[in-house]
Structure formats: C-alpha cells, structure tokens
Design an enzyme around this catalytic site. Structure first.
Site, PDB file in Angstrom:
ATOM      1  N   ARG A  34      37.822  44.005  23.349  1.00  0.00           N
ATOM      2  CA  ARG A  34      37.936  45.395  23.821  1.00  0.00           C
ATOM      3  C   ARG A  34      37.727  46.388  22.670  1.00  0.00           C
ATOM      4  O   ARG A  34      37.251  47.499  22.910  1.00  0.00           O
ATOM      5  CB  ARG A  34      39.293  45.624  24.483  1.00  0.00           C
ATOM      6  N   LYS A 199      49.458  39.473  36.576  1.00  0.00           N
ATOM      7  CA  LYS A 199      49.874  40.777  37.128  1.00  0.00           C
ATOM      8  C   LYS A 199      49.866  40.686  38.653  1.00  0.00           C
ATOM      9  O   LYS A 199      49.073  41.358  39.340  1.00  0.00           O
ATOM     10  CB  LYS A 199      48.929  41.872  36.633  1.00  0.00           C
ATOM     11  N   GLY A 352      40.986  41.882  30.434  1.00  0.00           N
ATOM     12  CA  GLY A 352      41.232  41.652  29.012  1.00  0.00           C
ATOM     13  C   GLY A 352      41.408  40.170  28.712  1.00  0.00           C
ATOM     14  O   GLY A 352      40.727  39.607  27.860  1.00  0.00           O
ATOM     15  N   GLY A 376      42.132  44.796  36.419  1.00  0.00           N
ATOM     16  CA  GLY A 376      42.638  45.582  37.538  1.00  0.00           C
ATOM     17  C   GLY A 376      41.680  46.721  37.884  1.00  0.00           C
ATOM     18  O   GLY A 376      41.442  47.024  39.060  1.00  0.00           O
TER      19      GLY A 376
HETATM   20  N1  LIG Z   1      50.609  30.090  36.421  1.00  0.00           N
HETATM   21  C1  LIG Z   1      50.799  31.078  35.564  1.00  0.00           C
HETATM   22  N2  LIG Z   1      52.047  31.460  35.226  1.00  0.00           N
HETATM   23  C2  LIG Z   1      52.248  32.463  34.320  1.00  0.00           C
HETATM   24  N3  LIG Z   1      51.256  33.150  33.714  1.00  0.00           N
HETATM   25  C3  LIG Z   1      49.990  32.805  34.029  1.00  0.00           C
HETATM   26  C4  LIG Z   1      49.700  31.774  34.960  1.00  0.00           C
HETATM   27  N4  LIG Z   1      48.360  31.660  35.050  1.00  0.00           N
HETATM   28  C5  LIG Z   1      47.831  32.580  34.224  1.00  0.00           C
HETATM   29  N5  LIG Z   1      48.793  33.261  33.590  1.00  0.00           N
HETATM   30  C6  LIG Z   1      48.645  34.315  32.542  1.00  0.00           C
HETATM   31  O1  LIG Z   1      47.955  35.417  33.060  1.00  0.00           O
HETATM   32  C7  LIG Z   1      47.597  36.237  31.957  1.00  0.00           C
HETATM   33  C8  LIG Z   1      46.428  37.119  32.292  1.00  0.00           C
HETATM   34  O2  LIG Z   1      46.684  37.842  33.485  1.00  0.00           O
HETATM   35  P1  LIG Z   1      46.117  39.307  33.776  1.00  0.00           P
HETATM   36  O3  LIG Z   1      46.398  39.594  35.223  1.00  0.00           O
HETATM   37  O4  LIG Z   1      46.653  40.253  32.763  1.00  0.00           O
HETATM   38  O5  LIG Z   1      44.524  39.125  33.576  1.00  0.00           O
HETATM   39  P2  LIG Z   1      43.459  40.026  32.832  1.00  0.00           P
HETATM   40  O6  LIG Z   1      42.197  39.293  32.842  1.00  0.00           O
HETATM   41  O7  LIG Z   1      43.993  40.416  31.468  1.00  0.00           O
HETATM   42  O8  LIG Z   1      43.333  41.309  33.706  1.00  0.00           O
HETATM   43  P3  LIG Z   1      43.705  42.849  33.323  1.00  0.00           P
HETATM   44  O9  LIG Z   1      42.592  43.340  32.482  1.00  0.00           O
HETATM   45  O10 LIG Z   1      43.851  43.533  34.648  1.00  0.00           O
HETATM   46  O11 LIG Z   1      45.014  42.780  32.562  1.00  0.00           O
HETATM   47  C9  LIG Z   1      47.298  35.256  30.834  1.00  0.00           C
HETATM   48  O12 LIG Z   1      47.995  35.655  29.684  1.00  0.00           O
HETATM   49  C10 LIG Z   1      47.800  33.902  31.363  1.00  0.00           C
HETATM   50  O13 LIG Z   1      48.577  33.186  30.439  1.00  0.00           O
HETATM   51  O1  LIG Z   2      44.735  45.194  30.564  1.00  0.00           O
HETATM   52  C1  LIG Z   2      44.378  46.031  31.405  1.00  0.00           C
HETATM   53  O2  LIG Z   2      43.989  45.718  32.546  1.00  0.00           O
HETATM   54  C2  LIG Z   2      44.326  47.497  31.003  1.00  0.00           C
HETATM   55  O3  LIG Z   2      44.429  47.678  29.627  1.00  0.00           O
HETATM   56  C3  LIG Z   2      45.401  48.274  31.744  1.00  0.00           C
HETATM   57  O4  LIG Z   2      46.682  47.791  31.376  1.00  0.00           O
HETATM   58  P1  LIG Z   2      47.887  47.911  32.436  1.00  0.00           P
HETATM   59  O5  LIG Z   2      47.622  46.921  33.545  1.00  0.00           O
HETATM   60  O6  LIG Z   2      49.128  47.579  31.643  1.00  0.00           O
HETATM   61  O7  LIG Z   2      47.892  49.320  32.950  1.00  0.00           O
END
Ligand SMILES: Nc1ncnc2c1ncn2[C@@H]1O[C@H](COP(=O)(O)OP(=O)(O)OP(=O)(O)O)[C@@H](O)[C@H]1O
Ligand SMILES: O=C(O)[C@H](O)COP(=O)(O)O
Length: 395
Positions: A34, A199, A352, A376
């Site tokens: 990022r 999330k 991310g 998201g």
């Molecule tokens: N079964 C699980 N239990 C707990 N955590 C999990 C599980 N599967 C995946 N994860 C965790 O989910 C995290 C990523 O989730 P997240 O929803 O933040 O995705 P993202 O790609 O970063 O999307 P965003 O940009 O919206 O944050 C990782 O750090 C991973 O370890």
């Molecule tokens: O990781 C993301 O999706 C963005 O940086 C937004 O973070 P947030 O879900 O904590 O608002």
C-alpha cells in the site's frame, strides 16, 4: 472527478489522504504494497513543486494514542521509496503537525501521525467529525484523495475535508475505479466472488447485494463459521457473529431461490489455540471440536474451491482463506490464489491482507489481472453503493 492535473499545486500545501494501513509484526512492516501504491501520486505532486502533507490511518486504535499503531515506521519506508526525507509529525493536528506542514519547502513531504488517534476522525457525530476536519483542512490549501482502501469510510479525512478544500482524485483512486468499473458494467460470466478474512461483521452484509450480481459465492476465512453455525453445526472457539445467524440463514435461503451457488468448505484446519505451534488437525466442517478454532479451510476445500473457479469469466477475491501469516494455516489461501490463476478468468484480488498474502506466498503479482489496494472498499464498490470518499471527490 478532477485529477491532480486540474489543480495548480506549485508552492501550495496539498493534503493527500493515502491508505498506508499496512501489516506490521513487532513494529516492522511485513508488506509495503500500500505504501508503494501511494508513491506515484505523492511523487507527481512533488515534481510539480507541491508541499505535500500526507495523512493516513493504521489499524483501529479507536480514538486513542496507542504507540503500537504509530505511523513512524511507515514514514521511514515512505522516505526510502521516495528517495527523500519524510518529516514525521508526532501528532495529527497539533503543534507538531502544524510545524511540519508549515516548514515544508516546495517538493518536500511530511506525514502526520495516525489519523485514528483522534476521536473526531471516525466519529459518527457530524459536529465532532466536522470540528476535526476543520483542523485538518487548516493544514493545507488543497486536498487530494488517493486512499482507495478507505473510500468506503465516512471519516473526516475521507469525506469532510474534501468538502472544505479545493480537491481532486489522485492517480491510485482513478486507476482502481477504472478496473472495478469493468466488474460492474460488463462482467464476463460466470462471475465468482470469494470472501474470507477476519472483518466478518463489516463484510457479511455485502453478500446480500452480491446475491443479485454474482453467480457463485465461495466463503472461507473467518467468515465461514457464521455460515456453518447457521446450518446448525458446532464451530468451537472459531470467529462467530452470533447476532448474524438469522441473517445468514436468510442469505442461504435466498441464494437457493435465486440459483446463486454459495460454496462452503467441507473441511477445516482446527487448532487448540491461535498460534502457529498449536496442536492442529483437519476435521470435517460439520465436526469442529468444541475446544478448537478453525484457522484455515482444509485441503479438500482448497480443491473444491479451485474446481469451482475453473472456467469462470470473472473472479473477485477478498479476504484470506485462513491465518496465512502462520504457515500451518496458509494452505487454503495458497490453493485459492492458484485457483484464480488457473481459472483463466479476469481476476481481481482486493484488500490489504489479501494482496499481502499473494505476495508473501510467493505468487507473481502479474499472474492476476488486477491487485487492488481496497478490500472492503472494492466490495462496497462492487455492491453498487455510493462510497463517501468518491462522492466527496465528485462533488
Ligand atoms: N479463520 C480465521 N480466523 C481468524 N482470522 C482469520 C481467519 N482466516 C483469515 N483470517 C485473518 O483475516 C485477516 C485479513 O482479513 P481482512 O478482512 O482484513 O482482509 P483484507 O484483505 O485485509 O481486506 P481489507 O482491505 O478490507 O482489510 C488476516 O490477517 C488473516 O489472518
Ligand atoms: O484495510 C482496509 O481495508 C482499509 O485500510 C480500511 O481500514 P478499516 O477497515 O479499518 O476502515
């Protein structure tokens, strides 16, 4: 949307809202994707003689100063990537921020401390958010929105500041929107969406909308246990959104009625604790022991998910299938990444951690059609929602 070409930036202070929310372990950045994605806009502004004040969030410190969420390591990495010193302000809108902003010469860059150390940034109260936005806007003459990953947040730096300053969209937002448009206008079918990550409460709702758009939704990661529980299965100590069980039952019913296939894992890697060295084994998805938690989809599910992606026209993927940061729970994410590559589809990976996972697990970024900085944010864009950060830039 205006672009930075439409702004006269030379000699003026430009507040750039970037998404620098990178994964950290023991204070070290584990993936700088990022930050790298944010560099071209900052560089373009410097080249035009702007005095660049960058602002961003890191994690969710909830309005409190928490040193482990400091952007200091990010300032250092940003400086390396830009090949220049980045002045780091130790507060967001206080004396340090004002001194850093006012001390900039043409072409110089400052980074403010984590926006979310200030309660006003994320406040739901318009007046509180507005008061903070006033202070942030006072640091600059112009505003550039470039943090695509955060455009779905109605936060002061994303939504309120551009309503106070002449503004434009940075190159990253413009490029992201260009690609995602393809997935909303003329999507090649079958259209598969893969959802995972942690999330869960944030992202379960997107399924509602995607039921009318995608042909197939594959669910893994932390998201899956609310589905398994909704079907009446034991999920042990896994991530669970108990108050969403009825909603999820509704999704399953609607999916069946509308012919959308929801694919759930058939097996899960269940561990005794959230740790790489915890005892773990593969169990059937409907037989998770009560004292364990699911940290990855199992090997049969990896094969099943890859098979369900084969022959798709378009695949959008957000959210790792498991806790890929720990090797024993990385297999499912690896299988799905390979499944996307082998599918022959137009493939977009968003988020991310999802983008970080692809890189960390050794995949070539070029093997995917697009890697988006927004998880998201991309999902909400694909749902057809109005995103506050884009709306504010359009107005
Ligand atoms: N079964 C699980 N239990 C707990 N955590 C999990 C599980 N599967 C995946 N994860 C965790 O989910 C995290 C990523 O989730 P997240 O929803 O933040 O995705 P993202 O790609 O970063 O999307 P965003 O940009 O919206 O944050 C990782 O750090 C991973 O370890
Ligand atoms: O990781 C993301 O999706 C963005 O940086 C937004 O973070 P947030 O879900 O904590 O608002």
């Amino acid at each position: 949307m205006r672009t930075i070409d439409d702004l006269d930036v030379a000699g003026r202070r430009v507040l750039v809202r970037s998404d620098l929310n990178v994964p950290l372990a023991d204070g070290k950045i584990t993936d700088d994707g990022r930050i790298r994605a944010s560099v071209p806009t900052i560089k373009a502004l410097r080249d035009r003689g702007a005095r660049v004040v960058v602002c961003a969030h890191l994690g969710r410190p909830k309005g409190e100063v928490k040193p482990e969420f400091s952007l200091a390591p990010v300032a250092a990495r940003l400086g390396e990537l830009l090949g220049t010193d980045v002045r780091f302000a130790s507060d967001v809108v206080g004396d340090s921020a004002r001194a850093a902003a006012e001390g900039l010469a043409d072409g110089e860059v400052a980074l403010l401390e984590n926006l979310r150390f200030e309660p006003g940034e994320t406040s739901k109260d318009d007046a509180e958010r507005g008061a903070f936005a006033d202070r942030l806007a006072a640091l600059a003459h112009l505003y550039v929105g470039d943090g695509f990953g955060a455009v779905h947040r109605r936060h002061a730096s994303v939504y309120d500041v551009p309503r106070r300053l002449p503004h434009a969209a940075g190159g990253l937002i413009a490029a992201e929107v260009d690609v995602l448009k393809r997935l909303t206008e003329d999507v090649a079918r079958p259209y598969a969406v893969v959802l995972g990550g942690s999330k869960v409460s944030d992202k379960l709702g997107v399924i509602d909308n995607l039921l009318g758009k995608a042909d197939r939704i594959l669910v893994g990661g932390g998201m899956v246990f609310t589905f398994l529980a909704a079907q009446g299965h034991e999920v042990g100590k896994s991530l669970l959104e108990r108050d969403q069980l009825d909603t999820v039952r509704g999704y399953l019913r609607r999916a069946e009625e509308s012919g959308v296939e929801i694919v759930l894992p058939v097996d899960v890697v269940a561990a005794t604790a959230f740790a790489a060295d915890a005892e773990h084994s593969v169990v059937a998805a409907d037989a998770i022991p009560a004292d364990r938690l699911g940290l990855d989809i199992g090997p049969e599910s990896g094969k099943l998910f890859a098979a369900k992606l084969a022959g798709a026209g378009t695949v959008f993927w957000n959210g790792p299938m498991g806790v890929f940061e720990m090797e024993p729970y990385a297999h499912g994410t690896r299988a799905v990444a390979q499944g996307l590559i082998d599918s022959g589809a137009f493939t977009v990976v968003g988020g991310g951690d999802s983008a970080a996972a692809v890189r960390r697990l050794g995949f070539d970024e070029g093997a995917f059609s697009h890697i988006s900085t927004g998880g998201g944010a991309s999902l909400e864009y694909l749902e057809g929602k109005t995103l506050p950060g884009l709306k504010a830039l359009e107005d």
